[in-house]
Scaffold this motif. Structure first.
Motif, mmCIF file in Angstrom:
data_model
loop_
_atom_site.group_PDB
_atom_site.id
_atom_site.type_symbol
_atom_site.label_atom_id
_atom_site.label_comp_id
_atom_site.label_asym_id
_atom_site.label_seq_id
_atom_site.Cartn_x
_atom_site.Cartn_y
_atom_site.Cartn_z
ATOM 1 N N GLN A 170 0.828 -1.200 0.000
ATOM 2 C CA GLN A 170 0.000 0.000 0.000
ATOM 3 C C GLN A 170 0.867 1.255 0.000
ATOM 4 O OE1 GLN A 170 -3.238 0.224 -0.426
ATOM 5 N NE2 GLN A 170 -3.359 -1.989 -0.622
ATOM 6 N N GLU A 171 1.912 1.259 0.806
ATOM 7 C CA GLU A 171 2.917 2.329 0.774
ATOM 8 C C GLU A 171 4.252 1.704 1.145
ATOM 9 O OE1 GLU A 171 4.011 6.710 2.716
ATOM 10 O OE2 GLU A 171 2.005 5.861 2.925
ATOM 11 N N SER A 172 5.195 1.756 0.234
ATOM 12 C CA SER A 172 6.477 1.093 0.433
ATOM 13 C C SER A 172 7.581 2.122 0.589
ATOM 14 C CB SER A 172 6.804 0.190 -0.759
ATOM 15 O OG SER A 172 5.853 -0.833 -0.891
ATOM 16 N N PRO A 173 8.426 2.005 1.631
ATOM 17 C CA PRO A 173 9.573 2.906 1.751
ATOM 18 C C PRO A 173 10.555 2.655 0.620
ATOM 19 C CG PRO A 173 9.715 1.134 3.365
ATOM 20 C CD PRO A 173 8.368 1.008 2.716
ATOM 21 N N VAL A 174 11.025 3.713 0.010
ATOM 22 C CA VAL A 174 11.936 3.608 -1.124
ATOM 23 C C VAL A 174 13.366 3.931 -0.710
ATOM 24 C CG1 VAL A 174 12.501 4.522 -3.409
ATOM 25 C CG2 VAL A 174 10.110 4.116 -2.786
ATOM 26 N N VAL A 175 13.566 5.100 -0.101
ATOM 27 C CA VAL A 175 14.909 5.501 0.288
ATOM 28 C C VAL A 175 14.814 6.632 1.309
ATOM 29 C CG1 VAL A 175 15.158 7.231 -1.547
ATOM 30 C CG2 VAL A 175 17.204 6.127 -0.633
ATOM 31 N N ASP A 176 15.781 6.696 2.209
ATOM 32 C CA ASP A 176 15.953 7.828 3.114
ATOM 33 C C ASP A 176 17.149 8.634 2.635
ATOM 34 O OD1 ASP A 176 13.818 7.091 4.643
ATOM 35 O OD2 ASP A 176 14.998 6.264 6.299
ATOM 36 N N ILE A 177 17.038 9.954 2.751
ATOM 37 C CA ILE A 177 18.085 10.858 2.271
ATOM 38 C C ILE A 177 18.511 11.783 3.403
ATOM 39 C CG2 ILE A 177 18.657 12.677 0.623
ATOM 40 C CD1 ILE A 177 16.583 11.500 -1.262
ATOM 41 N N ASP A 178 19.816 11.842 3.652
ATOM 42 C CA ASP A 178 20.395 12.785 4.603
ATOM 43 C C ASP A 178 21.311 13.725 3.831
ATOM 44 O OD1 ASP A 178 19.653 11.879 7.494
ATOM 45 O OD2 ASP A 178 20.158 10.036 6.427
ATOM 46 N N TRP A 226 25.989 19.802 -2.451
ATOM 47 C CA TRP A 226 25.521 19.019 -1.317
ATOM 48 C C TRP A 226 26.116 17.617 -1.345
ATOM 49 C CZ3 TRP A 226 22.161 21.707 1.889
ATOM 50 C CH2 TRP A 226 21.623 22.882 1.347
ATOM 51 N N ALA A 227 26.345 17.099 -0.146
ATOM 52 C CA ALA A 227 26.706 15.687 0.022
ATOM 53 C C ALA A 227 25.489 14.962 0.575
ATOM 54 C CB ALA A 227 27.887 15.531 0.967
ATOM 55 N N LEU A 228 25.050 13.920 -0.106
ATOM 56 C CA LEU A 228 23.864 13.185 0.290
ATOM 57 C C LEU A 228 24.229 11.746 0.647
ATOM 58 C CD1 LEU A 228 22.486 15.665 -0.969
ATOM 59 C CD2 LEU A 228 20.862 14.112 -2.084
ATOM 60 N N THR A 229 23.591 11.244 1.696
ATOM 61 C CA THR A 229 23.707 9.837 2.068
ATOM 62 C C THR A 229 22.358 9.174 1.816
ATOM 63 O OG1 THR A 229 25.356 10.321 3.780
ATOM 64 C CG2 THR A 229 24.208 8.210 3.906
ATOM 65 N N LEU A 230 22.345 8.184 0.957
ATOM 66 C CA LEU A 230 21.120 7.451 0.623
ATOM 67 C C LEU A 230 21.105 6.147 1.397
ATOM 68 C CD1 LEU A 230 21.248 7.917 -3.256
ATOM 69 C CD2 LEU A 230 20.370 9.499 -1.530
ATOM 70 N N SER A 231 19.982 5.854 2.040
ATOM 71 C CA SER A 231 19.839 4.627 2.828
ATOM 72 C C SER A 231 18.613 3.868 2.336
ATOM 73 C CB SER A 231 19.689 4.952 4.325
ATOM 74 O OG SER A 231 20.799 5.711 4.785
ATOM 75 N N TRP A 232 18.822 2.632 1.893
ATOM 76 C CA TRP A 232 17.729 1.812 1.368
ATOM 77 C C TRP A 232 17.130 0.927 2.456
ATOM 78 C CZ3 TRP A 232 21.558 3.487 -1.825
ATOM 79 C CH2 TRP A 232 21.167 4.003 -3.060
ATOM 80 N N PRO A 233 15.920 0.423 2.253
ATOM 81 C CA PRO A 233 15.274 -0.420 3.273
ATOM 82 C C PRO A 233 16.050 -1.682 3.613
ATOM 83 C CG PRO A 233 13.640 0.336 1.679
ATOM 84 C CD PRO A 233 14.984 0.738 1.145
#
Length: 227
Positions: free
Chosen positions: A76-84, A93-100
């Motif tokens: 129904q709603e799936s987490p895709v990625v978190d971004i810092d 910008w420096a981004l950190t991508l975190s996957w489930p």
């Protein structure tokens, strides 16, 4: 990685099935050899046909599993990625991508905002009626400038998450649509949010294929009250 995460990846299921059929192929080969040594050629022929069938299923399932790497089942709603986000210099910008699944990636982005896009694969009838859930894969991350004129002239950053070898269910659908008549390709709508220093964002995907981006409370406060 948790089992629930593994099970949401169709690649895992297909590769496990391919391994089982590969084992069945080896068993049938042994039985063919035994029957040939026993002089039972007719029985050996039947086992040889089963061996070929199991081998074909191994190849098909293994190929499909490899083509679906990176895809996950869409609930129904799936987490895709978190971004810092962390600022390096104005509009850098420096981004950190975190996957489930717990994996991470460090990237650099130019612009005032980040934008993320995903690919959603939906099914046509009768697969849709059978309840087969859609699949999704993160496609790309890019920078975005607030000023349209700067967007047209300033350096842009686009980070692709597509398989590097190009062997993907989406590319197969485009090149050989007759092979995958049940697949209907839908590109999820892109989502973007302003970048702020020490910002934290969560991106999820609705079952409709719409991407939803949400900042946490501290990030939302920084976006609402920029310095």
């Amino acid at each position: 990685m948790e089992w629930s995460t593994w099970l949401r990846m169709p690649m895992t299921v297909l590769l496990v099935l391919a391994a089982l059929f590969a084992l069945a192929t080896l068993v049938q080969l042994v039985m063919v050899r035994q029957r040939l040594h026993g002089g039972r050629r007719f029985a050996a022929s039947g086992r040889a046909l089963l061996c070929l069938l199991f081998f074909a299923l191994t190849v098909v399932l293994g190929g499909m599993g490899y083509a679906l790497r990176g895809y996950r089942l869409l609930a129904q709603e799936s987490p895709v990625v978190d971004i810092d986000a962390r600022i390096l210099s104005p509009q850098r910008w420096a981004l950190t991508l975190s996957w489930p699944d717990g994996s991470t990636r460090q990237v650099q982005l130019a612009g005032d905002d980040w934008r993320v896009e995903a690919v959603v694969l939906k099914w046509k009838l009768p697969a849709l009626l059978s309840g087969l859930p859609p699949l999704y894969r993160l496609d790309r991350l890019s920078g975005r400038y607030d000023d349209p004129e700067q967007e047209a002239t300033a350096p842009r950053t686009v980070i692709s998450f597509r398989p590097t070898d190009g062997f993907d269910l989406l590319s197969l659908k485009r090149s050989y649509p007759q092979w995958l008549p049940e697949v209907d390709t839908v590109f999820g709508s892109g989502a973007y949010l302003p970048l702020v220093d020490e910002g934290h964002y969560s991106v999820s995907l609705m079952r409709t294929g719409a991407l939803v981006a949400r900042p946490d409370e501290a990030t939302a406060a920084r976006i609402a009250s920029p310095l």
